[in-house]
Design a protein around this motif. Structure first.
Motif, PDB file in Angstrom:
ATOM      1  N   VAL A 191      28.934 -13.420   0.929  1.00  8.61           N
ATOM      2  CA  VAL A 191      28.279 -14.331  -0.016  1.00  8.61           C
ATOM      3  C   VAL A 191      29.319 -14.909  -0.957  1.00  8.61           C
ATOM      4  CG1 VAL A 191      27.748 -12.470  -1.655  1.00  8.61           C
ATOM      5  CG2 VAL A 191      26.369 -14.564  -1.672  1.00  8.61           C
ATOM      6  N   GLY A 192      29.137 -16.171  -1.320  1.00  3.43           N
ATOM      7  CA  GLY A 192      30.046 -16.791  -2.268  1.00  3.43           C
ATOM      8  C   GLY A 192      29.912 -18.294  -2.272  1.00  3.43           C
ATOM      9  N   ARG A 200      30.738  -7.983   1.617  1.00  3.46           N
ATOM     10  CA  ARG A 200      30.199  -6.795   0.942  1.00  3.46           C
ATOM     11  C   ARG A 200      29.696  -5.740   1.918  1.00  3.46           C
ATOM     12  NH1 ARG A 200      25.637  -8.676  -2.986  1.00  3.46           N
ATOM     13  NH2 ARG A 200      24.914  -9.700  -1.087  1.00  3.46           N
ATOM     14  N   GLY A 201      29.556  -6.122   3.170  1.00  2.71           N
ATOM     15  CA  GLY A 201      29.079  -5.176   4.171  1.00  2.71           C
ATOM     16  C   GLY A 201      29.358  -5.710   5.557  1.00  2.71           C
ATOM     17  N   LEU A 202      29.403  -4.814   6.539  1.00  2.00           N
ATOM     18  CA  LEU A 202      29.665  -5.210   7.920  1.00  2.00           C
ATOM     19  C   LEU A 202      28.773  -4.367   8.824  1.00  2.00           C
ATOM     20  CD1 LEU A 202      31.626  -7.292   9.198  1.00  2.00           C
ATOM     21  CD2 LEU A 202      33.117  -5.378   9.762  1.00  2.00           C
ATOM     22  N   VAL A 362      25.374 -25.750  -3.502  1.00  2.00           N
ATOM     23  CA  VAL A 362      25.872 -25.396  -2.172  1.00  2.00           C
ATOM     24  C   VAL A 362      26.594 -24.062  -2.263  1.00  2.00           C
ATOM     25  CG1 VAL A 362      27.632 -25.977  -0.441  1.00  2.00           C
ATOM     26  CG2 VAL A 362      25.947 -27.680  -1.139  1.00  2.00           C
ATOM     27  N   VAL A 363      26.211 -23.148  -1.391  1.00  2.00           N
ATOM     28  CA  VAL A 363      26.781 -21.808  -1.338  1.00  2.00           C
ATOM     29  C   VAL A 363      27.331 -21.562   0.060  1.00  2.00           C
ATOM     30  CG1 VAL A 363      25.326 -20.861  -3.166  1.00  2.00           C
ATOM     31  CG2 VAL A 363      24.490 -20.847  -0.805  1.00  2.00           C
ATOM     32  N   GLU A 364      28.161 -20.534   0.197  1.00  2.25           N
ATOM     33  CA  GLU A 364      28.760 -20.192   1.489  1.00  2.25           C
ATOM     34  C   GLU A 364      28.197 -18.845   1.930  1.00  2.25           C
ATOM     35  OE1 GLU A 364      32.976 -21.424   2.791  1.00  2.25           O
ATOM     36  OE2 GLU A 364      33.209 -19.370   2.060  1.00  2.25           O
ATOM     37  N   ILE A 365      27.271 -18.887   2.883  1.00  6.56           N
ATOM     38  CA  ILE A 365      26.521 -17.695   3.277  1.00  6.56           C
ATOM     39  C   ILE A 365      26.206 -17.739   4.769  1.00  6.56           C
ATOM     40  CG2 ILE A 365      25.458 -17.285   1.007  1.00  6.56           C
ATOM     41  CD1 ILE A 365      22.976 -18.774   2.062  1.00  6.56           C
ATOM     42  N   THR A 379      20.263 -13.399   0.749  1.00  8.50           N
ATOM     43  CA  THR A 379      21.311 -12.420   0.468  1.00  8.50           C
ATOM     44  C   THR A 379      20.824 -11.419  -0.572  1.00  8.50           C
ATOM     45  OG1 THR A 379      22.292 -13.715  -1.329  1.00  8.50           O
ATOM     46  CG2 THR A 379      23.073 -14.168   0.906  1.00  8.50           C
ATOM     47  N   ARG A 380      21.479 -10.268  -0.603  1.00  8.05           N
ATOM     48  CA  ARG A 380      21.174  -9.266  -1.629  1.00  8.05           C
ATOM     49  C   ARG A 380      21.650  -9.764  -2.991  1.00  8.05           C
ATOM     50  NH1 ARG A 380      24.095  -4.871  -1.550  1.00  8.05           N
ATOM     51  NH2 ARG A 380      25.658  -5.494   0.001  1.00  8.05           N
TER      52      ARG A 380
END
Length: 448
Positions: A191-192, A200-202, A362-365, A379-380
């Motif tokens: 997320v960003g 943050r997780g995989l 606009v976000v990158e997700i 997203t969380r």
């Protein structure tokens, strides 16, 4: 299908065409139209593409034009990779900031604001022409700053424009490789904003593998981002940051490294690319060989200053060979045009996917993509140490968009002053004065 490439004389265009040559599926792109304001650059890249196509059966045919509507008319997809102001503008973005003791970088910090200010009006005009002559086209935006430019274009095209970047997928690929799992089978919690995000997780077979990687000293040494930031810091964050966050977390070191370098990144690319285009003019039959040699030099020196000062070392050969944004673009096209479902990280309108940011941001997700379009995935919630920085940088991006579209120097100063890498309103005014003095395209948008 017809693909229009704006900025078609750009150095990275052969990467896109090479990906198309490897795509043997039905309903593929059969016509590529390159548009650029420079006939000389178009001719050079045309030679490279012609030599790339040698030996391929039925390669996509290539046309070049300097007329925007001719390139766009009837297109199914549009790749926008323009650079308003050229590399001269990029070097000014870098040098004006460095002369004031600030980070000089084309997308992060004041340089990104400058780049956005002069690019947004052109990008919005492109969006308007797409709506007029290719209303069914999907626009895939490569133009930096990608999140900011995509958000501006969405005001005209809505959901039919998405931005792409290869930094997140590169991070995910490296993390999965360090864990010994197939990158295609992991579910990333990423997320960003563009050039400002965290893994943050995989997820893999129902488990989150990232905590184990963060605890594994040897595993982290295999991930360039962990080497760049240091194992202690990524453990403190509880996440693997996008490489561009180095400029925020290690600002003084970044500025010192850039100031000590003989050339800025932009100045180095001017030398590389001038040499390439000159070589093609002199020996067009050697265009592909010249391009490959220049590309190898370019890739090897990417973020070299940051890697040197942090001790991260050289880029891994596997990273250089894995490819980047061209593969994301092709996968996005395939998912939409051929109904091949995929999940990929894109720059898209937020809606409610990222709590704490405006719906229009606009976000990158991660997004699910299929024949019906692009669907952002929820997203969380973000902890304050991430959300606060995102909110501040998003406020800068939105102020920059408004400044460019309203031609307001006051809003441009606000955007610069609000940026976390700019330390005073007085400095913001000096930055704007410096950019207007050195970049004619910016002075035209924001006359004194």
């Amino acid at each position: 299908m017809k693909l229009a490439v704006l900025g078609g004389g750009g150095f990275r265009v052969p990467l896109v065409y090479g990906a198309l040559l490897r795509d043997t599926a039905k309903r593929r792109v059969d016509e590529v139209v390159l548009h650029d304001v420079s006939p000389d650059r178009l001719a050079a890249i045309g030679h490279v593409l012609g030599q790339l196509a040698e030996g391929h059966d039925d390669p996509p045919r290539v046309r070049v034009t300097t007329e925007l509507d001719e390139a766009l008319g009837g297109a199914d997809f549009v790749f926008s990779a323009i650079r308003v102001g050229g590399l001269a503008g990029r070097t000014a973005d870098e040098r004006v900031a460095l002369d004031l003791g600030l980070l000089g970088q084309e997308t992060t910090g004041p340089g990104g604001v400058s780049f956005g200010l002069r690019t947004i009006p052109v990008a919005v005009r492109v969006a308007e022409r797409v709506a007029a002559v290719a209303p069914r086209a999907w626009v895939i935006n490569f133009t930096n700053p990608a999140g900011m430019i995509t958000e501006a274009m969405r005001s005209v095209l809505g959901d039919r424009v998405a931005g792409i970047c290869d930094s997140p997928i590169g991070l995910i690929r490296r993390a999965a490789g360090a864990l010994g799992v197939d990158p295609a089978r992991v579910s990333p919690d990423y997320v960003g904003l563009n050039h400002l995000g965290w893994l943050r997780g995989l997820g893999y077979e129902g488990r989150d593998l990232l905590p184990g990687l963060l605890a594994d000293e040897e595993g982290l040494r295999q991930v360039e981002e962990a080497r760049l930031f240091g194992a202690d810091w990524v453990r403190t964050l509880g996440a693997l940051p996008n490489e561009y966050l180095y400029y925020y977390y290690f600002t003084r070191e970044s500025v010192a490294a850039a100031a000590a370098a003989e050339r800025t990144r932009g100045e180095a690319l001017v030398v590389q690319q001038d040499r390439f285009y000159a070589a093609v003019r002199e020996r067009p039959e050697r265009a592909l060989a010249a391009w490959r040699a220049t590309r190898a030099e370019r890739d090897a020196t990417y973020m070299a200053d940051s890697r040197e000062v942090s001790g991260a070392g050289e880029r891994a050969a596997a990273d250089l060979a894995a490819g980047g944004y061209e593969g994301i673009a092709l996968a996005l096209m395939a998912a939409i045009a051929r109904g091949e479902p995929a999940t990929m990280i894109l720059n898209v309108g937020n809606g409610g996917a990222v709590p704490g940011l405006p719906p229009e941001a606009v976000v990158e997700i991660p997004c699910a993509v299929d024949g019906s379009g692009i669907h952002p995935l929820a997203t969380r919630p973000l902890p304050g140490r991430f959300l606060g920085l995102m909110q501040q940088v998003k406020a800068v991006e939105q102020a920059t968009i408004e400044a460019a579209l309203t031609r307001s120097p006051a809003l441009a100063v606000q955007a610069l002053a609000l940026h976390p890498l700019v330390d005073s309103v007085s400095t913001a005014r000096l930055l704007l004065d410096g950019y207007r003095a050195r970049i004619p395209e910016l002075a035209a948008v924001l006359p004194g």
